[in-house]
Design an enzyme around this catalytic site. Sequence first.
Site, mmCIF file in Angstrom:
data_model
loop_
_atom_site.group_PDB
_atom_site.id
_atom_site.type_symbol
_atom_site.label_atom_id
_atom_site.label_comp_id
_atom_site.label_asym_id
_atom_site.label_seq_id
_atom_site.Cartn_x
_atom_site.Cartn_y
_atom_site.Cartn_z
ATOM 1 N N TRP A 25 0.817 -1.229 0.000
ATOM 2 C CA TRP A 25 0.000 0.000 0.000
ATOM 3 C C TRP A 25 0.842 1.267 0.000
ATOM 4 O O TRP A 25 1.868 1.350 0.701
ATOM 5 C CB TRP A 25 -0.885 -0.018 1.247
ATOM 6 C CG TRP A 25 -1.598 1.267 1.479
ATOM 7 C CD1 TRP A 25 -1.177 2.309 2.257
ATOM 8 C CD2 TRP A 25 -2.850 1.663 0.928
ATOM 9 N NE1 TRP A 25 -2.109 3.320 2.221
ATOM 10 C CE2 TRP A 25 -3.146 2.959 1.412
ATOM 11 C CE3 TRP A 25 -3.766 1.053 0.061
ATOM 12 C CZ2 TRP A 25 -4.315 3.647 1.076
ATOM 13 C CZ3 TRP A 25 -4.920 1.737 -0.267
ATOM 14 C CH2 TRP A 25 -5.184 3.016 0.236
ATOM 15 N N ASN A 27 -0.119 5.678 0.118
ATOM 16 C CA ASN A 27 -0.984 6.844 -0.106
ATOM 17 C C ASN A 27 -0.148 8.111 -0.160
ATOM 18 O O ASN A 27 0.781 8.157 -0.984
ATOM 19 C CB ASN A 27 -2.235 6.879 0.799
ATOM 20 C CG ASN A 27 -2.049 6.913 2.286
ATOM 21 O OD1 ASN A 27 -1.527 5.979 2.866
ATOM 22 N ND2 ASN A 27 -2.499 7.962 2.935
ATOM 23 N N ASP A 28 -0.438 9.132 0.621
ATOM 24 C CA ASP A 28 0.137 10.467 0.394
ATOM 25 C C ASP A 28 1.657 10.504 0.177
ATOM 26 O O ASP A 28 2.394 9.804 0.875
ATOM 27 C CB ASP A 28 -0.095 11.375 1.611
ATOM 28 C CG ASP A 28 -1.508 11.372 2.125
ATOM 29 O OD1 ASP A 28 -2.363 10.711 1.526
ATOM 30 O OD2 ASP A 28 -1.734 12.028 3.144
ATOM 31 N N TRP A 52 -4.781 -0.031 3.541
ATOM 32 C CA TRP A 52 -4.284 0.959 4.504
ATOM 33 C C TRP A 52 -4.109 0.333 5.891
ATOM 34 O O TRP A 52 -4.960 -0.402 6.352
ATOM 35 C CB TRP A 52 -5.266 2.143 4.573
ATOM 36 C CG TRP A 52 -4.746 3.283 5.378
ATOM 37 C CD1 TRP A 52 -4.005 4.324 4.939
ATOM 38 C CD2 TRP A 52 -4.925 3.479 6.777
ATOM 39 N NE1 TRP A 52 -3.695 5.167 5.989
ATOM 40 C CE2 TRP A 52 -4.254 4.671 7.125
ATOM 41 C CE3 TRP A 52 -5.560 2.765 7.791
ATOM 42 C CZ2 TRP A 52 -4.223 5.172 8.436
ATOM 43 C CZ3 TRP A 52 -5.532 3.251 9.095
ATOM 44 C CH2 TRP A 52 -4.871 4.442 9.398
ATOM 45 N N PHE A 84 1.972 9.252 10.369
ATOM 46 C CA PHE A 84 1.080 9.849 9.370
ATOM 47 C C PHE A 84 1.831 10.924 8.577
ATOM 48 O O PHE A 84 3.012 11.173 8.775
ATOM 49 C CB PHE A 84 -0.160 10.426 10.063
ATOM 50 C CG PHE A 84 -1.282 9.438 10.239
ATOM 51 C CD1 PHE A 84 -1.057 8.071 10.258
ATOM 52 C CD2 PHE A 84 -2.595 9.875 10.396
ATOM 53 C CE1 PHE A 84 -2.103 7.162 10.415
ATOM 54 C CE2 PHE A 84 -3.645 8.986 10.554
ATOM 55 C CZ PHE A 84 -3.409 7.635 10.563
ATOM 56 N N SER A 85 1.080 11.626 7.725
ATOM 57 C CA SER A 85 1.713 12.517 6.755
ATOM 58 C C SER A 85 2.464 13.685 7.392
ATOM 59 O O SER A 85 2.139 14.139 8.487
ATOM 60 C CB SER A 85 0.660 13.061 5.787
ATOM 61 O OG SER A 85 0.366 12.044 4.857
ATOM 62 N N ARG A 151 -3.448 17.137 12.262
ATOM 63 C CA ARG A 151 -2.437 16.388 11.510
ATOM 64 C C ARG A 151 -1.864 17.113 10.290
ATOM 65 O O ARG A 151 -2.299 18.169 9.900
ATOM 66 C CB ARG A 151 -3.003 15.038 11.069
ATOM 67 C CG ARG A 151 -4.251 15.067 10.201
ATOM 68 C CD ARG A 151 -4.637 13.615 9.881
ATOM 69 N NE ARG A 151 -5.846 13.487 9.106
ATOM 70 C CZ ARG A 151 -7.070 13.383 9.610
ATOM 71 N NH1 ARG A 151 -7.246 13.403 10.915
ATOM 72 N NH2 ARG A 151 -8.116 13.259 8.815
ATOM 73 N N GLU A 204 -7.532 17.991 5.148
ATOM 74 C CA GLU A 204 -6.287 17.241 5.299
ATOM 75 C C GLU A 204 -5.173 17.889 4.481
ATOM 76 O O GLU A 204 -5.420 18.630 3.526
ATOM 77 C CB GLU A 204 -6.484 15.788 4.836
ATOM 78 C CG GLU A 204 -7.538 15.034 5.640
ATOM 79 C CD GLU A 204 -7.596 13.542 5.327
ATOM 80 O OE1 GLU A 204 -7.570 12.746 6.270
ATOM 81 O OE2 GLU A 204 -7.662 13.182 4.139
ATOM 82 N N TRP A 291 -10.206 8.457 -1.678
ATOM 83 C CA TRP A 291 -10.507 7.616 -0.510
ATOM 84 C C TRP A 291 -11.790 6.813 -0.687
ATOM 85 O O TRP A 291 -12.009 5.835 0.032
ATOM 86 C CB TRP A 291 -10.561 8.460 0.762
ATOM 87 C CG TRP A 291 -9.196 8.703 1.335
ATOM 88 C CD1 TRP A 291 -8.564 9.902 1.458
ATOM 89 C CD2 TRP A 291 -8.299 7.728 1.863
ATOM 90 N NE1 TRP A 291 -7.313 9.735 2.027
ATOM 91 C CE2 TRP A 291 -7.130 8.409 2.288
ATOM 92 C CE3 TRP A 291 -8.352 6.338 2.020
ATOM 93 C CZ2 TRP A 291 -6.034 7.756 2.851
ATOM 94 C CZ3 TRP A 291 -7.260 5.679 2.590
ATOM 95 C CH2 TRP A 291 -6.121 6.385 2.993
#
Length: 486
Positions: A25, A27-28, A52, A84-85, A151, A204, A291
Amino acid sequence: MITSGAISLQTTMRPVYHFTAPQNWLNDPNGLVYLGGEYHLFYQHNSQGDTWGNICWGHAVSRDLLHWEHLPIAIPYADGVMAFSGCAVVDWNNTSGFGRDGQPPLIALFTGHHSDPVIQDQRLAYSTDQGRTWTLYAGNPVLDLNEADFRDPKVFWHAPTGRWVMAVVRSDAHQVQFYISSDLIGWTFASAFGSVGATGGVWEVPDLFELSVAGTSETRWVLKVDVIEGGPQGGSAGQYFIGQFDGKRFIPDFPEARWVDYGKDFYAAATFADLPAEQRRTVWLGWMSNWQYARQTPTSPWRGAMTVPRELSLRRVDGELKLFQTPIRELDTQSRERLTLERQPVQDTLRLPMQGQALDIQAEFVTDQAREFGLKVLAGPHHHTVIGVNLERNEVFVDRRRAGRVDFDLHFPGRHTAPLPPFGDRLSLRVLVDRCSVEVFVQGGETVLTSLAFPETTDTFLEIYAEGQVTLPELTIRAMDKVTLA
Ligand code: FRU
């Protein structure tokens, strides 16, 4: 026929010139930064599986933003805290004190996500070996409101005030907060901006950067913030505001947000920090998914890809400032095979004598007496993805309802439209096709649509179509399959 690389890669839909994780996986994009000739790309990653979870920072480096070398995980999921990001910066003046032997450290700021109870706080990690190994700061977290939805820190050096600035979101409050710091460790609240623009889902991944206005000596600040639901095509999307920033407060020129991209698959974009001044450019890239269905896309053993890196500019169109995006110039020198047509009239359908699933297409259209016209890419007997311009409805669209695999989620198939930007006698489309994605840049990037599409491996044809007649004064197609990427 343009042949492609390893079949095993092709059958899994792995793109040729877009970044993917070796497996599992993604993502960002995170921590995009340049140091010592290398571009760093970190990313949200599950090293254990293709959906995820267990989120850590994957890592790769490149010398040209196109060929990437995969490196070991940079920031792990450890002690129940997911990474996280966040972002990375070069601390040139060693304000943090983590530098060694006169070398500036790389500093990453990211969100620590604790699950029981859910708390999100901001954490620091540093590297003194060009990002090869990372140490978590012993005094973490560096910023903690004891909140569940806090975040995605993005930090930059604000030269006029001589301080670091962090943009970070209180997601469920639809608020971007700005903090300032002299050492990247102690952070003081400066201001908040929010509850405007699109608020259909939580906010986000903010980004704040200064751009010059093309053709003038003015600059403006762009505040980008994503919304997880309620985008122009449903689901996730990015919006931006244009305004002023004095080191503490963002004041928008106008309160309305604009969409960054009208496709359904452009999210969590972030700009590169510390690009050499002589490049004179701002570059970002985003995660190519949504998403709504990101966990279901039919690829393996990887899931999730980045867009092509894009150069950003602000241009005034009919008195209004707009954000333009164009593929990085490095892409122009990549392919060896090309087809160029001049003054090509098209009525109905023209199948082109060049095919492939990894193409860079630059087309100009003179609209003659057409009602609708455009391109069909990734086309075969049963499938195609349409990139169309409808002059009656004044819209440009990507229609992927017959693109191939569309049944893995009910939110995936669709016809996604954007307002057609004004054009004189010629309309230009640049289309990047890469096996499972189509990125469309209209009129030099004034409007952009980014979409995933999952064709069969045999869907390689390319067609121009017109209801009525169009002429293509110029059409260039470059095959990107021959580009050997890591
Ligand atoms: C955006 C996002 C971020 C978060 C990360 C978690 O896609 O939800 O807000 O930090 O992904 O993986």
